[in-house]
Design a protein around this motif. Structure first.
Motif, PDB file in Angstrom:
ATOM      1  N   ARG A  36      -9.788  -0.594  -3.464  1.00 48.95           N
ATOM      2  CA  ARG A  36      -9.484  -1.028  -2.104  1.00 48.95           C
ATOM      3  C   ARG A  36     -10.759  -1.088  -1.278  1.00 48.95           C
ATOM      4  NH1 ARG A  36      -3.962  -2.594  -1.513  1.00 48.95           N
ATOM      5  NH2 ARG A  36      -2.865  -1.539  -3.208  1.00 48.95           N
TER       6      ARG A  36
ATOM      7  N   GLY B  13      -6.933  -5.029  -0.139  1.00 48.83           N
ATOM      8  CA  GLY B  13      -7.395  -5.263  -1.494  1.00 48.83           C
ATOM      9  C   GLY B  13      -8.882  -5.560  -1.489  1.00 48.83           C
TER      10      GLY B  13
ATOM     11  N   LEU C 239       0.883  -1.162   0.000  1.00 48.68           N
ATOM     12  CA  LEU C 239       0.000   0.000   0.000  1.00 48.68           C
ATOM     13  C   LEU C 239       0.921   1.212   0.000  1.00 48.68           C
ATOM     14  CD1 LEU C 239      -3.013   0.743   0.139  1.00 48.68           C
ATOM     15  CD2 LEU C 239      -2.735   0.996   2.595  1.00 48.68           C
TER      16      LEU C 239
END
Length: 330
Positions: free
Chosen positions: A81, A104, A6
């Motif tokens: 996301r 995710g 991320l």
């Protein structure tokens, strides 16, 4: 998930989208902390940006932070996301408002949330006159559903209730004019645009004041009561403003955060539908007036925000602080 997965760029992008949200006097009372090990983004209220005279209980601060939280969820959905939100995670820290765990996307992406992303930067508070064109019932129904999606109720007041709300706005203006501490607080967050004196990142600049009302018919707050911007024109506003109310059955910090998310969802849906909006909190800042904003025949327990909707001109965005000022990565 590490910061390699991320990325810093993505975290900064999410926060940059989050801070497009509205807040009282554009004080932007939020801070974000990204906990790398847990892939969690914390949302904190910023006590240095509280408004102790107008918002002593920090209700409006929570609304603004809730709106930023919704914008963060929109940004996460746009990037594929999933944002798992936990409100008020630390009972020992009232300024720690939410934890957002980012991962995710599981299954299908949230297209409904992601659809709001294109208008995050098109939604602006509009203090200019609206036309007399009525807001269609189907659009009001859509906004009511948007509020309900966030666990909040939107009420469209009838004629007599609208008149009551307008009277309350004008009564709040009289209260405000008689209280020098309120006037000082407003002056601290408004800027007349004089060279070298206007901050570029916060507060309400003179260009966002809108014109003076030639005949006071619309509940638009005048942020220039001391006439620091003498060149403002005077214009006629709509005679029959369309107001709606947002509220919940309880009056707690958790409900304020939920209402803030609903507020932003309603405002973004209104923007998608071609509507302009401005926020009316004046009567809600005075305990003796706030209770009267509620329709006694309505099941709405507490009114947290009054919204003016209609068809207005395009307006400029108010400034925002850079991400570096509001985000810490730990």
């Amino acid at each position: 998930m590490s910061l390699t997965d991320l990325t810093r760029t993505l975290v900064e992008s999410l926060v940059e989208d989050a801070v497009t949200a509205p807040s009282m006097h554009n004080a932007q009372p939020w801070r974000f902390v990204y906990r790398t090990a847990a892939s969690t983004l914390e949302l904190h209220g910023d006590p240095d940006r509280a408004l102790p005279r107008e918002d002593p209980d920090h209700r409006d601060l929570h609304l603004g932070c809730g709106a930023a939280l919704f914008s963060l969820r929109v940004a996460a959905a746009h990037h594929g996301r999933h944002a798992d939100v936990h409100l008020l995670p630390d009972v020992g820290d009232p300024w720690h408002l939410a934890d957002v765990t980012l991962s995710g996307a599981a299954g299908e992406p949230d297209h409904a949330l992601a659809a709001f992303r294109p208008v995050l930067r098109e939604r602006h508070t509009n203090r200019f006159p609206f036309t007399e064109r009525p807001v269609p019932a189907e659009l009001l129904d859509r906004l009511t559903a948007a509020a309900a999606d966030e666990g909040c109720r939107m009420v469209v007041p009838g004629e007599w209730h609208t008149d009551t709300l307008l009277d309350l706005v004008h009564e709040a203006e009289r209260f405000e004019s008689a209280d020098p501490t309120v006037r000082e607080e407003i002056a601290a967050w408004t800027h007349d645009g004089a060279a070298g004196r206007e901050p570029a990142t916060e507060g309400i600049p003179a260009y966002a004041f809108g014109p003076r009302q030639h005949d006071v018919t619309s509940p638009v707050r005048d942020f220039d009561t001391t006439h620091r911007a003498p060149d403002r024109p005077s214009e006629r506003f709509e005679k029959n403003p369309r107001l709606v109310l947002l509220g919940t059955s309880k009056d707690t910090p958790g409900e304020w955060l939920r209402t803030g998310q609903a507020l932003q969802r309603v405002l973004l849906q209104a923007t998608l539908d071609g509507l302009s909006s401005s926020l009316m909190s004046q009567p809600l800042e005075w305990p003796e007036l706030r209770a009267a904003a509620r329709d006694p025949e309505s099941a709405l327990g507490y009114v947290h925000m009054i919204i003016r909707l209609g068809y207005g001109p395009q307006v400029r965005a108010t400034p925002r602080r850079p991400v570096a000022d509001v985000l810490e990565i730990a």
